[in-house]
Design a protein around this motif. Sequence first.
Motif, PDB file in Angstrom:
ATOM      1  N   MET A 131      -0.997  -5.275   8.847  1.00 57.93           N
ATOM      2  CA  MET A 131      -2.222  -5.874   9.379  1.00 57.93           C
ATOM      3  C   MET A 131      -2.066  -6.392  10.809  1.00 57.93           C
ATOM      4  N   ASN A 132      -0.835  -6.616  11.245  1.00 58.65           N
ATOM      5  CA  ASN A 132      -0.621  -7.118  12.598  1.00 58.65           C
ATOM      6  C   ASN A 132      -1.099  -6.099  13.634  1.00 58.65           C
ATOM      7  N   GLY A 133      -1.736  -6.620  14.690  1.00 60.29           N
ATOM      8  CA  GLY A 133      -2.203  -5.751  15.761  1.00 60.29           C
ATOM      9  C   GLY A 133      -3.627  -5.266  15.608  1.00 60.29           C
ATOM     10  N   LEU A 134      -4.336  -5.719  14.576  1.00 62.26           N
ATOM     11  CA  LEU A 134      -5.739  -5.327  14.427  1.00 62.26           C
ATOM     12  C   LEU A 134      -6.574  -5.907  15.571  1.00 62.26           C
ATOM     13  N   PRO A 135      -7.613  -5.197  15.990  1.00 60.98           N
ATOM     14  CA  PRO A 135      -8.448  -5.725  17.076  1.00 60.98           C
ATOM     15  C   PRO A 135      -9.092  -7.060  16.710  1.00 60.98           C
ATOM     16  N   ARG A 136      -9.059  -8.000  17.655  1.00 60.04           N
ATOM     17  CA  ARG A 136      -9.705  -9.310  17.546  1.00 60.04           C
ATOM     18  C   ARG A 136      -9.196 -10.108  16.341  1.00 60.04           C
ATOM     19  N   LEU A 137      -7.934  -9.883  16.018  1.00 60.13           N
ATOM     20  CA  LEU A 137      -7.283 -10.610  14.929  1.00 60.13           C
ATOM     21  C   LEU A 137      -6.824 -11.972  15.437  1.00 60.13           C
ATOM     22  N   THR A 138      -7.011 -13.017  14.625  1.00 57.59           N
ATOM     23  CA  THR A 138      -6.571 -14.352  15.017  1.00 57.59           C
ATOM     24  C   THR A 138      -5.434 -14.877  14.150  1.00 57.59           C
ATOM     25  N   GLU A 139      -5.382 -14.453  12.888  1.00 59.10           N
ATOM     26  CA  GLU A 139      -4.366 -15.017  12.002  1.00 59.10           C
ATOM     27  C   GLU A 139      -4.185 -14.131  10.779  1.00 59.10           C
ATOM     28  N   VAL A 140      -2.926 -14.059  10.323  1.00 54.96           N
ATOM     29  CA  VAL A 140      -2.606 -13.408   9.050  1.00 54.96           C
ATOM     30  C   VAL A 140      -1.727 -14.371   8.266  1.00 54.96           C
ATOM     31  N   ARG A 141      -2.182 -14.753   7.089  1.00 62.02           N
ATOM     32  CA  ARG A 141      -1.402 -15.660   6.250  1.00 62.02           C
ATOM     33  C   ARG A 141      -1.398 -15.134   4.820  1.00 62.02           C
ATOM     34  N   SER A 142      -0.468 -15.632   4.025  1.00 66.59           N
ATOM     35  CA  SER A 142      -0.346 -15.103   2.667  1.00 66.59           C
ATOM     36  C   SER A 142       0.195 -16.162   1.725  1.00 66.59           C
ATOM     37  N   ILE A 143      -0.042 -15.905   0.448  1.00 64.66           N
ATOM     38  CA  ILE A 143       0.512 -16.724  -0.640  1.00 64.66           C
ATOM     39  C   ILE A 143       1.102 -15.767  -1.660  1.00 64.66           C
ATOM     40  N   SER A 144       2.359 -16.005  -2.021  1.00 62.65           N
ATOM     41  CA  SER A 144       3.042 -15.165  -3.008  1.00 62.65           C
ATOM     42  C   SER A 144       3.280 -15.982  -4.269  1.00 62.65           C
ATOM     43  N   LYS A 145       2.739 -15.485  -5.374  1.00 66.58           N
ATOM     44  CA  LYS A 145       2.894 -16.156  -6.661  1.00 66.58           C
ATOM     45  C   LYS A 145       3.554 -15.191  -7.645  1.00 66.58           C
ATOM     46  N   PHE A 146       3.740 -15.671  -8.849  1.00 71.81           N
ATOM     47  CA  PHE A 146       4.287 -14.812  -9.894  1.00 71.81           C
ATOM     48  C   PHE A 146       3.312 -13.680 -10.196  1.00 71.81           C
ATOM     49  N   GLY A 147       3.711 -12.469  -9.868  1.00 69.01           N
ATOM     50  CA  GLY A 147       2.902 -11.297 -10.179  1.00 69.01           C
ATOM     51  C   GLY A 147       1.704 -11.067  -9.284  1.00 69.01           C
ATOM     52  N   LEU A 148       1.565 -11.850  -8.212  1.00 67.96           N
ATOM     53  CA  LEU A 148       0.375 -11.711  -7.377  1.00 67.96           C
ATOM     54  C   LEU A 148       0.679 -12.126  -5.942  1.00 67.96           C
ATOM     55  N   GLY A 149       0.173 -11.334  -4.995  1.00 66.19           N
ATOM     56  CA  GLY A 149       0.235 -11.677  -3.591  1.00 66.19           C
ATOM     57  C   GLY A 149      -1.172 -11.676  -2.996  1.00 66.19           C
ATOM     58  N   VAL A 150      -1.512 -12.742  -2.267  1.00 72.30           N
ATOM     59  CA  VAL A 150      -2.832 -12.867  -1.651  1.00 72.30           C
ATOM     60  C   VAL A 150      -2.631 -12.946  -0.142  1.00 72.30           C
ATOM     61  N   ILE A 151      -3.130 -11.951   0.579  1.00 66.88           N
ATOM     62  CA  ILE A 151      -3.005 -11.897   2.034  1.00 66.88           C
ATOM     63  C   ILE A 151      -4.381 -12.119   2.643  1.00 66.88           C
ATOM     64  N   THR A 152      -4.503 -13.068   3.555  1.00 64.00           N
ATOM     65  CA  THR A 152      -5.771 -13.396   4.210  1.00 64.00           C
ATOM     66  C   THR A 152      -5.685 -12.988   5.671  1.00 64.00           C
ATOM     67  N   VAL A 153      -6.604 -12.115   6.079  1.00 66.55           N
ATOM     68  CA  VAL A 153      -6.658 -11.624   7.455  1.00 66.55           C
ATOM     69  C   VAL A 153      -7.883 -12.256   8.117  1.00 66.55           C
ATOM     70  N   VAL A 154      -7.675 -13.054   9.161  1.00 67.56           N
ATOM     71  CA  VAL A 154      -8.736 -13.806   9.808  1.00 67.56           C
ATOM     72  C   VAL A 154      -9.052 -13.189  11.168  1.00 67.56           C
TER      73      VAL A 154
END
Length: 476
Positions: A73-96
Amino acid sequence: MINRLISFSLKQPLLVFCLVILMAGLGYWSLTHIPIDAFPDVTNVQVQILAEAPGLSPVEVEQLVTFPIEVAMNGLPRLTEVRSISKFGLGVITVVFEDDVDIYFARQLVLERLQSARESLPPGMPEPEMGPITSGMGEIYQYFLESDSLDLMEQRSIQDWVIKPQLRTVSGVTEVNSFGGLVKQYQILVAPEKLLSYGLSLAEVFAAVENNNSVVGGNFIEHASEQYIIRGVGRAQTMSDLENIVVKTMNGTPIYVKNVAEVTTGAEVRQGAVVMQARGEVAAAIVMMLKGENSREVIARVKTKIAEINKSLPRHVKIHPYYDQTDLVEKTIKTVRTNLIEGGLLVIAVLFVFLGNMRAALLVASVIPLSMLFAFIGMKWRGLTANLMSLGAIDFGMIVDGAVVMIENCVRRLSHANPDEKRGNVIESATKEVARPVLFGVLIIIAVYMPILTLQGIEGKMFTPMAMTVGFALLG
């Protein structure tokens, strides 16, 4: 220019009256079509990626799933932030993204990068999915199922397979998230000692179940000018079908799944539960609203649909809401309405006391509804929502300030005018006398709010609608 406009308005009262009626009608139409919320939506433009990784710990989820997607996701046009949460069996990535980026364009960019990121994920992982198009104010309706005869697994099945698909057809609903209850599974509980006795491995059982639980197409055969579709039907329909799947043949004797395992129904592994009002555990759900929709209208459609669904459910199962965002919106509207009405009446009373003329007081007070209707036109044009921040900050004292000065000058000039002098000429002269100071006074008040329009981020989304609404009301 101001003097010419005043002279034209006084000479064409019918035309001015028609324009006022037209503006009022357009303002009322705008009022009925403006989205109404309790508070402004300060959620930024973001796209969530949900990546399931069954059985992996948070460390492995971060290393094998979350990190590769973040890198893609890094390098997308007009991207401000990429953050994530890793849990048991699940990853949540937020692209702002930046605030003025269209949400659908942002999702398209994320989807394109997500295609390449899938190649970096471990084999056998479920496909990552994008979250619903919603916002922080999107949880508009929550409910649970009540039944005195069905267990939690049956309630959750009704929620997932009967209620949820129907609610997703409602216009303005982007997702229905089920939680609580027990998710039904057909489970094959393999006995290790039986595998050893037959010389089988767990992988062979996996492969046998997977290969014998599918439907395969076989083209068609022409016969007597007709086409006969050929298909291999092998999908398991009952637990007996799963039990009779052949794992291996030894010396002409088939070894079935039931020989090495127990086939039963059970619940999916869960990490929490939902309890409600001393009832114990229940099956519940949250209705998510599509970003940018009118919450009152969407909730009204959801309620209508739920009334229809309740009629089709088994007699002992009912949908009970426990959160309805309409209640919050209605309370907010009541607060704003009370403030506006009480403020308007107080302004009329004060004007009557100081002007000493009821006709003049009512004339000044008429500016209040007309200014509000003009503000609604501006709000509709700019796509603003009616909420506590945008409407609650309107000060009637500022709105009628210019009208008070102008009417007071007209009343004063009329009281000192010669009996032979025409009232129209006196009013025109008095109006022109204070028109320029009144105009610049209103512009100065608007200029005070201009710095608010430069705010960015959460502050801008919170206070910019207030400044714009006040500006529209003053211009009206």
